[in-house]
Structures are given as C-alpha cells and as structure tokens.
Design an enzyme around this catalytic site. Sequence first.
Site, PDB file in Angstrom:
ATOM      1  N   SER A   1       0.840  -1.184   0.000  1.00 29.21           N
ATOM      2  CA  SER A   1       0.000   0.000   0.000  1.00 29.21           C
ATOM      3  C   SER A   1       0.888   1.252   0.000  1.00 29.21           C
ATOM      4  O   SER A   1       1.743   1.382  -0.870  1.00 29.21           O
ATOM      5  CB  SER A   1      -0.941  -0.052   1.203  1.00 29.21           C
ATOM      6  OG  SER A   1      -2.073   0.736   1.012  1.00 29.21           O
TER       7      SER A   1
ATOM      8  N   ASP B   1      -9.078  -4.831  -5.820  1.00 28.86           N
ATOM      9  CA  ASP B   1      -8.665  -3.770  -4.905  1.00 28.86           C
ATOM     10  C   ASP B   1      -8.958  -2.425  -5.552  1.00 28.86           C
ATOM     11  O   ASP B   1      -8.459  -2.136  -6.641  1.00 28.86           O
ATOM     12  CB  ASP B   1      -7.174  -3.910  -4.607  1.00 28.86           C
ATOM     13  CG  ASP B   1      -6.609  -2.764  -3.790  1.00 28.86           C
ATOM     14  OD1 ASP B   1      -7.396  -2.012  -3.180  1.00 28.86           O
ATOM     15  OD2 ASP B   1      -5.370  -2.625  -3.759  1.00 28.86           O
TER      16      ASP B   1
ATOM     17  N   HIS C   1      -6.413  -6.113  -1.704  1.00 28.93           N
ATOM     18  CA  HIS C   1      -5.347  -5.215  -1.252  1.00 28.93           C
ATOM     19  C   HIS C   1      -4.236  -5.956  -0.504  1.00 28.93           C
ATOM     20  O   HIS C   1      -4.465  -6.550   0.548  1.00 28.93           O
ATOM     21  CB  HIS C   1      -5.966  -4.151  -0.350  1.00 28.93           C
ATOM     22  CG  HIS C   1      -5.143  -2.916  -0.188  1.00 28.93           C
ATOM     23  ND1 HIS C   1      -4.770  -2.112  -1.242  1.00 28.93           N
ATOM     24  CD2 HIS C   1      -4.609  -2.333   0.916  1.00 28.93           C
ATOM     25  CE1 HIS C   1      -4.075  -1.085  -0.803  1.00 28.93           C
ATOM     26  NE2 HIS C   1      -3.950  -1.201   0.499  1.00 28.93           N
TER      27      HIS C   1
END
Length: 511
Positions: free
Chosen positions: A199, A438, A463
């Site tokens: 991320s 995601d 994710h």
Amino acid sequence: MKKPQKSTALNCSLLMISLQWLPLMFFMIIFPTCATATPSKLPRLSTILREPETFPELISDDFQTFFYEQTLDHFNYRPESYDTFQQRYVMNFKYWGGANASAPIFAYLGAEAALDSDLTGIGFLVENALRFKALLVYIEHRYYGKSIPFGSREEALKNASTRGYFNSAQAIADYAEVLLYIKKKFLAENSPVIVIGGSYGGMLASWFRLKYPHVALGALASSAPVLYFDDITPENGYYSIVTKDFREASESCYRTIRESWSEIDRVASKPNGLSILSKKFRTCADLNKADELKDYLDTMYTVAAQYNHPPRYPVTVVCGGIDGAPEGSDILSRIFEGLVAFSGNKSCYNTSFSPTETSEGWRWQTCSEMVFPIGRGDNDTMFPAAPFNLAAFIQYCTSLYGVRPRPHWITTYYGGHDIKLILHRFASNIIFSNGLRDPYSSAGVLKNISHSVLAIHTVNGSHCLDILPAKSTDPEWLIMQRKTEVEIIQIWIAQYYADLNATRKSTLFQY
C-alpha cells in the site's frame, strides 16, 4: 558511529482483525457521501486490517527489537537538522546465511502505523526467509509507533515546524541510513537488499529503489497506487472498482445500495426521521445528520471491497445479507441486513469516529504531500456524487494546519507521468503487484514497463493479499502469484551474485 539500542522486550503485536467484527469506526477515513472530500475522510492505505487496541498476539523470540539514533532532517544543514530521535527496527536472524555468504537482506518498510502488527500480519518475509537464507529487517516509519521525534506525539505534531519533518522523503532516507548501518555493523556490505512494502509502504518501496539503487537491489511494491496523483488516474477510479466488485457479486445488491442513499435522505427529511434511522440501524448514539449513517455505510462497502480476501470474500457476505433479507423487506431493511452480515449481530453499531495515531498521522500526510484526488461524479458509481475539489481541499488543509498542501510534489519528486516512457530505460528490479478487485489497483502499475520492472496482477486479488501470511485455503491463483514474485527475486539475486563474482575476479586479475 551511531549505535542502536536494543530493547529489553518486544511489545506484543496488534492482532490482525477479522472483518466479521471489525469496528467500522476505525475506517471512517473515507469520503463523505455527498460533499467534497476532506483529508480526514480519505480511504486509508493500510496493508492489513488493524485496530488501535485489541487482543495481544505473541511475537516469536526470533524477532529482536533495536533503536537507531536517527537524523531528524536529512536534507538541511541547519543546527536543528542534526537533532536525532530513536527509530525502532526489528531483526530476525534465524535463517540468515551470514555475511560471508553474502546472504540477502529482506527489509520491510513500515507505513502509516506502528510496526507491531506487521511482524505477524506480513507473511512474505518469514515464509521466504529459509529459501533465500535471508536476514529479515522491519523498519518503523517516523512519527508512528515508537519512532517519534521530539520525545512525544504531542510535541511532534504540535505545530507546522515539528510536523515539517514528517514526509515520505525523510522516511525513505531514514530507511537508507538504517540499512547501511546494519550492513556495516554485520559486515554485510555485499549482501543484496530487497525492500518490501504494501500500500503506502509499497509506494515507498518502489520509490526507495528509484532513489537509493545503491542500497536496494530490488523492490516488491504490493498494491501501491503510485499513479493516484495529479490527473494520471481518473478521480473516480477507486469508487468505480468498489462499484464493479459489488455489481459482479450481485446485480440486485448493487441496485439496492445505489437506491439506498436517496432513501436515507427521504427518511431523514421526515419529522423524527433521524430517530427512525437510528432505530432502524440500531446506532449506539442517535444520529445527528443523515451523512453520519451514509459515511458509515460507505466505509463498510469500501472496506469490504478493498479487503475482499478469500476465503470469506466480504463483498459476497454483504450482498448475501442484502439479498437474503426477508421477502418484502424495504430498501433500508435490506441494507441493515447487509450490515449485520458483515459486522455480526450486535446490540448497537457505533457510527462515531475516534481519532487514532494512524488517522492523525495520515491526515497530515494527505494534507501536505499525499494529495490523492479521489472523487465521484454523478451516476458513475453506486455512490452519491462527491467530486474532488482541489481549491476546497487546499482551504481545508490550510485552515487545519496553517500549511498549504503541495498537490504536485509527489510527481515532481518521484515521477508518475508517462511512467513507461520514463522508467523503461531508467529503472530496474521493481515488482508492482496488484489484485484487480482492490479499488487502489485503479492507480497501480498494471503493465510491464521493461524486462525487470514488472507488473503482476490477479483478477480476483485484493489489497496487499500477496504479502499477507499464506493459508491452507489460498486459491491457486494466489499461490501462483506469490511463486512468480519469488522466482523474479531469485533471478535478481542470482544476477547480482554473478556480477559480484565477476567483479571479484576482475579485481584479482589486476594484481
């Protein structure tokens, strides 16, 4: 030379949370349902689901915690720039082949949270350490967890001057200092480093490889939305994928959600309408406005989509509740059944938001340099319109912090525009991994840039799923994604060893 200070004991990690009972209030960092976005409402970039306080999970004794005396400001020569703070990092030597063998170092780059839960919540490093005989290093991001300048969070965040050292460039410079120190301390100058992040941490990993190629041989950047800046990605990219996830799960579920927003407004406009909504959705406190409920539901849908991990697949769970409501249920009753399916049958649902270390820190980051222009237009998603308004965003951040955001700084400093053209010849050894379910994959690198800057994606992935701990229930496509990533890293390291041996031989022949 700066010396690390080893802690006497490692704190227990934060338990990775089951979506079934995750308190949604922790994820109220989203867009409001019918207004321009503000930084406190941006979708978070967390690698794993966490809570600020939850049941402790014991950490293996193989993990050892140290503190490095870190430079406050890497980019200036003013006297105050030489101040230092204690930065936490954790090492695991269990599988390391040692410096004599030039065995590799896997470095996890911490992101917008304390490091604790990553030690157990991130599986990729530990699960591949034996194969590579790798030394494992986890480094905490400045201003989070125990890596706080100025002695306390209150002091560190009290004004623009102290917050000014809180940015991504300082963070990756921190990582470079720590890694170079470790390599020198353990005589591991020839040990190749692979940086790994998810991320926001994945963004840092890719940028680290670009900015510090002499420190890191390669990077695995999982679910890194490096293209969600300026106008590179359509602003509705995030919510378009949330919508797509729900529509693919169930057309009737999608339609129900789409129609529910106006129904909430209709009920709220009645005399005692907010009281009716409070009772229908069993809120712990009476609603003060309809947007509180709409934000809460928005959060549920975005979290379900972003973390739509197997085997539970939360989007399917929500839609199962909505579609499985008793026959004849009205729209809002069906929505409530989706909430119960997702969060469990509770006595009440807390729609309020309590600030956390992460939400406070991330709000500053998004109000300074991490300006994600995420928004929604009319009728382009299953959500009400909420366009991104840069002028309003700047005004909000300026009123909050007394500092104007720099919305174009990320692309100025790291790049992003024409990424294939620019990085095709300049960059190497980066894996951009994504799952197309995601919402942040809308701003990910989804096509190979060169023979060594590679995009790996899975149609059903979510994710940061590839770097989470492997499970016996993992589908074959996820197993193959991880296998491909490992094989690519093996090629990088094998080529490095060949280059290293060639350099040694060349040096010998000179004498």
